[in-house]
Enzyme design. Structure first.
Site, short mmCIF file in Angstrom:
data_model
loop_
_atom_site.label_atom_id
_atom_site.label_comp_id
_atom_site.label_asym_id
_atom_site.label_seq_id
_atom_site.Cartn_x
_atom_site.Cartn_y
_atom_site.Cartn_z
N HIS A 193 -9.47 0.98 5.38
CA HIS A 193 -8.12 1.13 6.02
C HIS A 193 -8.56 1.98 7.02
O HIS A 193 -9.31 3.08 6.94
CB HIS A 193 -7.21 1.82 4.94
CG HIS A 193 -5.84 1.83 5.45
ND1 HIS A 193 -5.38 2.79 6.24
CD2 HIS A 193 -4.71 0.86 5.25
CE1 HIS A 193 -4.09 2.39 6.69
NE2 HIS A 193 -3.84 1.29 5.98
N ASN A 217 0.90 -1.35 -0.06
CA ASN A 217 -0.21 0.05 -0.15
C ASN A 217 0.95 1.21 0.10
O ASN A 217 1.52 1.53 1.04
CB ASN A 217 -0.97 0.06 1.22
CG ASN A 217 -1.82 1.32 1.43
OD1 ASN A 217 -1.77 2.20 0.38
ND2 ASN A 217 -2.26 1.25 2.60
N TRP A 218 0.90 1.92 -1.13
CA TRP A 218 1.86 3.03 -1.13
C TRP A 218 1.29 4.24 -0.53
O TRP A 218 2.15 5.39 -0.53
CB TRP A 218 2.06 3.32 -2.64
CG TRP A 218 3.12 2.23 -3.38
CD1 TRP A 218 3.58 1.10 -2.61
CD2 TRP A 218 3.84 2.32 -4.69
NE1 TRP A 218 4.59 0.65 -3.74
CE2 TRP A 218 4.55 1.26 -4.76
CE3 TRP A 218 3.59 3.69 -5.65
CZ2 TRP A 218 5.34 1.05 -6.05
CZ3 TRP A 218 4.45 3.30 -6.79
CH2 TRP A 218 5.30 2.14 -7.03
N LYS A 219 0.14 4.03 -0.18
CA LYS A 219 -0.54 5.42 0.41
C LYS A 219 -0.50 6.69 -0.85
O LYS A 219 -0.64 6.42 -1.94
CB LYS A 219 -0.24 5.65 1.83
CG LYS A 219 -0.14 4.32 2.55
CD LYS A 219 -0.23 4.50 4.10
CE LYS A 219 -0.03 3.18 4.70
NZ LYS A 219 -0.04 3.32 6.14
N GLY A 239 2.67 -1.19 4.18
CA GLY A 239 2.81 0.18 3.67
C GLY A 239 4.35 0.52 3.46
O GLY A 239 4.86 0.33 2.30
N GLY A 240 4.83 1.47 4.40
CA GLY A 240 6.29 2.02 4.33
C GLY A 240 7.21 0.87 3.63
O GLY A 240 7.88 1.36 2.45
N GLY A 284 2.79 2.34 10.63
CA GLY A 284 3.65 3.60 10.44
C GLY A 284 4.16 3.80 11.93
O GLY A 284 4.78 4.94 11.62
N GLU A 328 -5.05 -5.11 10.82
CA GLU A 328 -4.09 -4.01 11.05
C GLU A 328 -4.31 -3.29 12.37
O GLU A 328 -5.03 -2.27 12.22
CB GLU A 328 -4.08 -2.84 9.73
CG GLU A 328 -3.96 -3.55 8.59
CD GLU A 328 -3.37 -2.64 7.57
OE1 GLU A 328 -2.36 -2.74 7.15
OE2 GLU A 328 -4.01 -1.45 7.21
N SER A 346 3.68 -1.97 10.20
CA SER A 346 5.18 -1.92 10.54
C SER A 346 5.84 -3.30 10.21
O SER A 346 6.69 -3.73 10.65
CB SER A 346 5.50 -1.57 11.88
OG SER A 346 5.02 -0.16 11.96
N GLU A 387 -6.82 4.73 8.08
CA GLU A 387 -6.52 5.81 7.67
C GLU A 387 -7.76 6.48 6.93
O GLU A 387 -8.17 7.55 7.36
CB GLU A 387 -5.27 6.08 6.83
CG GLU A 387 -4.19 5.93 7.66
CD GLU A 387 -2.70 5.50 7.11
OE1 GLU A 387 -2.92 5.46 5.64
OE2 GLU A 387 -1.92 4.99 7.48
P1 PGA Z 1 2.93 0.41 7.46
O1 PGA Z 1 1.54 0.40 6.83
O2 PGA Z 1 3.76 -1.16 6.90
O3 PGA Z 1 4.02 1.40 7.00
O4 PGA Z 1 2.86 0.35 8.84
C1 PGA Z 1 0.74 -0.59 6.88
C2 PGA Z 1 -0.68 -0.28 6.24
O5 PGA Z 1 -1.21 1.21 6.78
O6 PGA Z 1 -1.30 -1.08 5.45
#
Ligand code: PGA
Length: 250
Positions: free
Chosen positions: A96, A11-13, A232-233, A172, A166, A211, A98
């Site tokens: 998600h 997930n590149w967000k 994510g990251g 993050g 999650e 993470s 977010e």
């Molecule tokens: P992260 O994000 O790996 O940067 O913690 C995961 C996600 O939000 O899907």
């Protein structure tokens, strides 16, 4: 029951521009002998069409990060699941944390989005997870029970739905859930899915997200109910993403 085939989704967000597609190219070439893991990259919507061209006929699938419940209409700034499919996506993330926080999405909205994904022929990656205060309050399993019961549509099957557990406190933050913490939630989710939808529910993949790195992914992958990761990251760096993918390969 046999373990589901693992899936690792990136997930590149709200990150990335045309030059970032080199990461898709590098993942595609770096896979070489990994054939037993499904791979999805969810770039921002502006890159979907280009990313599907770069992924080409490789095993890398492309997904959206959100969709609107409706198929068209006066919804400025939103994207229909049909539009994601038209751009070449075959998956879409819904619910998600977010989006739940930034756009006040509730479980019923998430359910409508999962149904929209199905209507467009996409597989929904539906996210659930507790906040830090809910975990401290001992509410983790109750929260994910509620999210699952209210947001997973009828007619779910391994081909149309993936669950991502999650924990919000792990996203993050660098604070990954331990494999044991993840396994407890995943085993719980698996039994809820089996209880509602029998064998089809039990075969739905449950990914861990929060993470995930190449350093901690092998421990997570060793857990019997962790069927992959939503990353994510670390997914924005092909080398790290490939390291995570290889942890889930047999
Ligand atoms: P992260 O994000 O790996 O940067 O913690 C995961 C996600 O939000 O899907």
């Amino acid at each position: 029951m046999a373990r589901p085939r693992p899936l690792v989704a990136g997930n590149w967000k709200m990150n990335g521009s045309k030059v970032s597609l080199i990461e898709v190219e590098s993942v595609k070439h770096g896979l070489s002998d990994i054939t037993d893991v499904d791979i999805v990259i969810c770039p921002p919507a502006t890159l979907l069409s280009r990313a599907t061209v770069v992924a080409g006929s490789s095993p890398v699938r492309i997904g959206g990060q959100d969709c609107h419940p409706r198929s068209s209409g006066a919804h400025t700034g939103d994207l229909a699941a049909e539009m994601l499919a038209d751009a070449g996506a075959t998956f879409v993330i819904v619910g998600h944390s977010e989006r739940r926080a930034d756009h006040r999405e509730d479980d019923l909205t998430v359910r409508a989005k999962a149904e929209a994904a199905w209507r467009a022929g996409l597989t929904a990656i539906l996210c659930v997870g507790e906040t830090e205060s809910q975990r401290r309050g001992g509410e983790t399993l109750a929260v994910i029970d509620r999210q699952l019961a209210n947001s997973v549509p009828d007619g779910t099957a391994p081909g149309n739905l993936v669950i991502a557990y999650e924990p919000v406190w792990a996203i993050g933050t660098g604070l990954t859930a331990t494999p044991e913490i993840a396994e407890e939630a995943h085993a719980h989710l698996r039994s809820l899915m089996a209880g509602h939808w029998g064998d089809a529910g039990a075969a739905v993949r449950v990914l861990y997200g929060g993470s995930v790195t190449p350093e901690n992914s092998a421990g997570l992958a060793a857990m019997p109910n962790v069927d992959g990761g939503l990353v994510g990251g670390a997914s924005f760096d092909a080398g790290k993403f490939l390291g995570i993918i290889s942890s889930f390969a047999a």
